[in-house]
Scaffold this motif. Structure first.
Motif, PDB file in Angstrom:
ATOM      1  N   CYS A  85       0.727  -1.350  -0.158  1.00  0.00           N
ATOM      2  CA  CYS A  85       0.010   0.012  -0.023  1.00  0.00           C
ATOM      3  C   CYS A  85       0.965   1.253  -0.137  1.00  0.00           C
ATOM      4  CB  CYS A  85      -1.014   0.155   1.153  1.00  0.00           C
ATOM      5  SG  CYS A  85      -0.319   0.625   2.662  1.00  0.00           S
ATOM      6  N   PHE A  86       2.274   1.229   0.364  1.00  0.00           N
ATOM      7  CA  PHE A  86       2.629   2.421   0.405  1.00  0.00           C
ATOM      8  C   PHE A  86       3.528   2.836  -0.991  1.00  0.00           C
ATOM      9  CE2 PHE A  86       3.172   0.910   4.684  1.00  0.00           C
ATOM     10  CZ  PHE A  86       3.415   2.234   5.412  1.00  0.00           C
ATOM     11  N   GLU A  87       3.310   2.138  -2.055  1.00  0.00           N
ATOM     12  CA  GLU A  87       3.342   2.391  -3.226  1.00  0.00           C
ATOM     13  C   GLU A  87       2.158   3.329  -3.768  1.00  0.00           C
ATOM     14  OE1 GLU A  87       6.248   1.914  -4.744  1.00  0.00           O
ATOM     15  OE2 GLU A  87       7.207   0.033  -3.795  1.00  0.00           O
ATOM     16  N   ARG A  88       1.217   3.474  -3.007  1.00  0.00           N
ATOM     17  CA  ARG A  88       0.025   4.177  -3.466  1.00  0.00           C
ATOM     18  C   ARG A  88       0.143   5.925  -3.191  1.00  0.00           C
ATOM     19  NH1 ARG A  88      -5.329   1.129  -1.339  1.00  0.00           N
ATOM     20  NH2 ARG A  88      -4.620  -1.195  -1.760  1.00  0.00           N
ATOM     21  N   PHE A  89       0.942   5.861  -2.199  1.00  0.00           N
ATOM     22  CA  PHE A  89       0.977   7.295  -1.778  1.00  0.00           C
ATOM     23  C   PHE A  89       1.976   8.094  -2.646  1.00  0.00           C
ATOM     24  CE2 PHE A  89       0.461   4.623   2.398  1.00  0.00           C
ATOM     25  CZ  PHE A  89      -0.926   5.178   2.438  1.00  0.00           C
ATOM     26  N   GLU A  90       1.605   9.458  -2.461  1.00  0.00           N
ATOM     27  CA  GLU A  90       2.508  10.462  -2.945  1.00  0.00           C
ATOM     28  C   GLU A  90       4.100  10.453  -2.532  1.00  0.00           C
ATOM     29  OE1 GLU A  90       1.280  14.564  -1.644  1.00  0.00           O
ATOM     30  OE2 GLU A  90      -0.522  13.543  -1.044  1.00  0.00           O
ATOM     31  N   PHE A  91       4.747  11.408  -2.819  1.00  0.00           N
ATOM     32  CA  PHE A  91       6.186  11.547  -2.049  1.00  0.00           C
ATOM     33  C   PHE A  91       6.081  12.043  -0.764  1.00  0.00           C
ATOM     34  CE2 PHE A  91       9.735  14.244  -1.318  1.00  0.00           C
ATOM     35  CZ  PHE A  91      10.671  13.180  -1.214  1.00  0.00           C
ATOM     36  N   PHE A  92       6.779  11.591   0.078  1.00  0.00           N
ATOM     37  CA  PHE A  92       6.771  12.126   1.390  1.00  0.00           C
ATOM     38  C   PHE A  92       8.281  12.370   1.930  1.00  0.00           C
ATOM     39  CE2 PHE A  92       2.395  10.738   1.571  1.00  0.00           C
ATOM     40  CZ  PHE A  92       1.704  11.623   2.567  1.00  0.00           C
ATOM     41  N   ASP A  93       8.646  13.547   2.405  1.00  0.00           N
ATOM     42  CA  ASP A  93      10.196  13.650   2.420  1.00  0.00           C
ATOM     43  C   ASP A  93      10.420  12.559   3.837  1.00  0.00           C
ATOM     44  OD1 ASP A  93      10.914  16.281   1.348  1.00  0.00           O
ATOM     45  OD2 ASP A  93       8.945  16.537   2.257  1.00  0.00           O
ATOM     46  N   LYS A  94       9.788  12.334   4.808  1.00  0.00           N
ATOM     47  CA  LYS A  94      10.026  11.463   6.077  1.00  0.00           C
ATOM     48  C   LYS A  94       8.870  10.436   6.046  1.00  0.00           C
ATOM     49  CE  LYS A  94      13.629  13.944   7.113  1.00  0.00           C
ATOM     50  NZ  LYS A  94      14.965  13.460   6.931  1.00  0.00           N
ATOM     51  N   ILE A  95       9.429   9.209   6.514  1.00  0.00           N
ATOM     52  CA  ILE A  95       8.252   8.112   6.796  1.00  0.00           C
ATOM     53  C   ILE A  95       8.635   7.660   8.148  1.00  0.00           C
ATOM     54  CG2 ILE A  95       7.655   5.914   6.311  1.00  0.00           C
ATOM     55  CD1 ILE A  95       8.433   6.330   3.259  1.00  0.00           C
ATOM     56  N   LEU A  96       7.417   7.499   9.059  1.00  0.00           N
ATOM     57  CA  LEU A  96       7.765   7.018  10.160  1.00  0.00           C
ATOM     58  C   LEU A  96       6.532   5.866  10.608  1.00  0.00           C
ATOM     59  CD1 LEU A  96       8.958   6.961  13.239  1.00  0.00           C
ATOM     60  CD2 LEU A  96       7.462   8.688  13.804  1.00  0.00           C
ATOM     61  N   ILE A  97       7.075   4.722  10.752  1.00  0.00           N
ATOM     62  CA  ILE A  97       6.306   3.430  10.912  1.00  0.00           C
ATOM     63  C   ILE A  97       6.474   3.139  12.283  1.00  0.00           C
ATOM     64  CG2 ILE A  97       5.221   1.350   9.991  1.00  0.00           C
ATOM     65  CD1 ILE A  97       6.359   2.153   7.233  1.00  0.00           C
ATOM     66  N   CYS A  98       5.419   2.973  13.173  1.00  0.00           N
ATOM     67  CA  CYS A  98       5.631   2.138  14.432  1.00  0.00           C
ATOM     68  C   CYS A  98       4.324   1.283  14.755  1.00  0.00           C
ATOM     69  CB  CYS A  98       5.732   3.058  15.461  1.00  0.00           C
ATOM     70  SG  CYS A  98       4.340   4.519  16.005  1.00  0.00           S
ATOM     71  N   GLY A  99       4.637   0.263  15.360  1.00  0.00           N
ATOM     72  CA  GLY A  99       3.325  -0.641  15.863  1.00  0.00           C
ATOM     73  C   GLY A  99       3.960  -2.004  16.215  1.00  0.00           C
ATOM     74  N   ASP A 100       2.896  -2.768  16.557  1.00  0.00           N
ATOM     75  CA  ASP A 100       3.129  -4.138  17.014  1.00  0.00           C
ATOM     76  C   ASP A 100       3.098  -4.976  15.841  1.00  0.00           C
ATOM     77  OD1 ASP A 100       3.142  -6.728  18.111  1.00  0.00           O
ATOM     78  OD2 ASP A 100       1.806  -6.146  19.581  1.00  0.00           O
ATOM     79  N   PHE A 101       4.171  -5.522  15.316  1.00  0.00           N
ATOM     80  CA  PHE A 101       4.101  -6.315  14.066  1.00  0.00           C
ATOM     81  C   PHE A 101       3.954  -7.846  14.276  1.00  0.00           C
ATOM     82  CE2 PHE A 101       5.271  -2.513  12.403  1.00  0.00           C
ATOM     83  CZ  PHE A 101       5.202  -2.526  10.796  1.00  0.00           C
ATOM     84  N   ASN A 102       4.261  -8.372  15.726  1.00  0.00           N
ATOM     85  CA  ASN A 102       3.996  -9.767  16.084  1.00  0.00           C
ATOM     86  C   ASN A 102       4.916 -10.732  15.237  1.00  0.00           C
ATOM     87  OD1 ASN A 102       2.671 -10.271  18.605  1.00  0.00           O
ATOM     88  ND2 ASN A 102       0.870  -9.176  17.507  1.00  0.00           N
ATOM     89  N   LEU A 103       6.227 -10.317  14.849  1.00  0.00           N
ATOM     90  CA  LEU A 103       7.066 -11.125  14.083  1.00  0.00           C
ATOM     91  C   LEU A 103       8.282 -11.369  14.774  1.00  0.00           C
ATOM     92  CD1 LEU A 103       6.809  -9.393  10.467  1.00  0.00           C
ATOM     93  CD2 LEU A 103       5.851 -11.657  11.293  1.00  0.00           C
ATOM     94  N   PRO A 104       8.882 -12.465  14.861  1.00  0.00           N
ATOM     95  CA  PRO A 104      10.129 -12.606  15.759  1.00  0.00           C
ATOM     96  C   PRO A 104      11.231 -11.984  14.944  1.00  0.00           C
ATOM     97  CG  PRO A 104       9.550 -14.731  14.225  1.00  0.00           C
ATOM     98  CD  PRO A 104       8.446 -13.746  13.894  1.00  0.00           C
ATOM     99  N   ILE A 105      11.330 -10.889  15.007  1.00  0.00           N
ATOM    100  CA  ILE A 105      12.716 -10.090  14.325  1.00  0.00           C
ATOM    101  C   ILE A 105      13.826 -10.223  15.189  1.00  0.00           C
ATOM    102  CG2 ILE A 105      13.280  -8.005  13.340  1.00  0.00           C
ATOM    103  CD1 ILE A 105      10.909  -8.739  11.940  1.00  0.00           C
TER     104      ILE A 105
END
Length: 225
Positions: free
Chosen positions: A126-146
């Motif tokens: 879905c991030f390919e849909r957005f217009e250009f942004f100078d900064k991106i910040l994503i936070c959250g609970d991904f529940n993946l064993p990273i």
């Protein structure tokens, strides 16, 4: 600009009194809110904030309780919610104006345990849909064993997340491991390392739930605008 990201394993709906009035951050991101339509945002935040919510729960459907995400942004910042049609995920995308006509894409997301791989793929795409942004910040609970290197070749979702991170030149800034030495809660951003610091909050917005002590990750994040 100060951020507070809270990954909660218990209901905000039972902590409204504790939460209200203790908020002094510019941006607050919360996962697993357990909120529903019966709880208005003004129970949690005063009129300084615009509150964006994606509730999973319903007071009339116990099987849909739990989950949910929330972003509260101080009205001194210009922000607007971005619509993502046809995407049924527990996530919110917001455009925030920064100084010098720059923009930041802010996203908070929650993936329940054992989420299907398709949910992650849709989120990444879905991030390919957005217009250009100078900064991106994503936070959250991904529940993946990273792990530290994101190189779990036996997990296609972790590999997909690594590719997504590299494609958008994002770095992962949460350095708080859980009891299994994994990162379930992530802060992904292309903000320069010198402009950001992440650590445990000295003033959590709600008391820690001792039953889930190792699952709570409060952060304070400082971002130069």
């Amino acid at each position: 600009m100060t951020f507070f990201a809270l990954s909660e394993r218990s209901s905000l709906s039972t902590k409204t009194v504790e939460f209200y009035g203790s908020v002094e951050y510019d941006v607050i991101c919360v996962t697993e809110t357990w909120l529903c339509e019966d709880i208005d945002s003004w129970h949690l935040f005063d009129d300084r904030y615009l509150v964006y919510r994606k509730d999973r729960g319903s007071s009339s459907n116990s099987s849909r309780r739990g989950g949910g995400v929330l972003v509260a942004i101080n009205k001194c910042l210009s922000s607007r919610k971005l619509d993502v049609p046809g995407l049924d995920l527990e996530a919110i995308w917001i455009s925030v104006k920064l100084n010098h006509s720059k923009k930041m894409l802010l996203c908070v997301a929650y993936f329940p345990p054992s989420s299907h791989v398709d949910s992650y793929v849709k989120f990444f795409d879905c991030f390919e849909r957005f217009e250009f942004f100078d900064k991106i910040l994503i936070c959250g609970d991904f529940n993946l064993p990273i792990c530290d290197d994101f190189c779990d070749h036996n997990n296609p979702v972790v590999s997909g997340l690594s590719n997504f991170k590299n494609h958008f030149n994002l770095c992962q800034y949460n350095n708080i491991l859980n009891c299994n030495n994994k990162y379930l809660d992530l802060i992904l951003t292309n903000v320069d390392f010198n402009d950001i610091s992440v650590g445990n909050s000295d003033n959590p917005l709600v008391p820690e739930d001792k039953l889930h002590f190792l699952c709570q990750f409060p952060w304070v994040l400082y971002l130069s605008t």
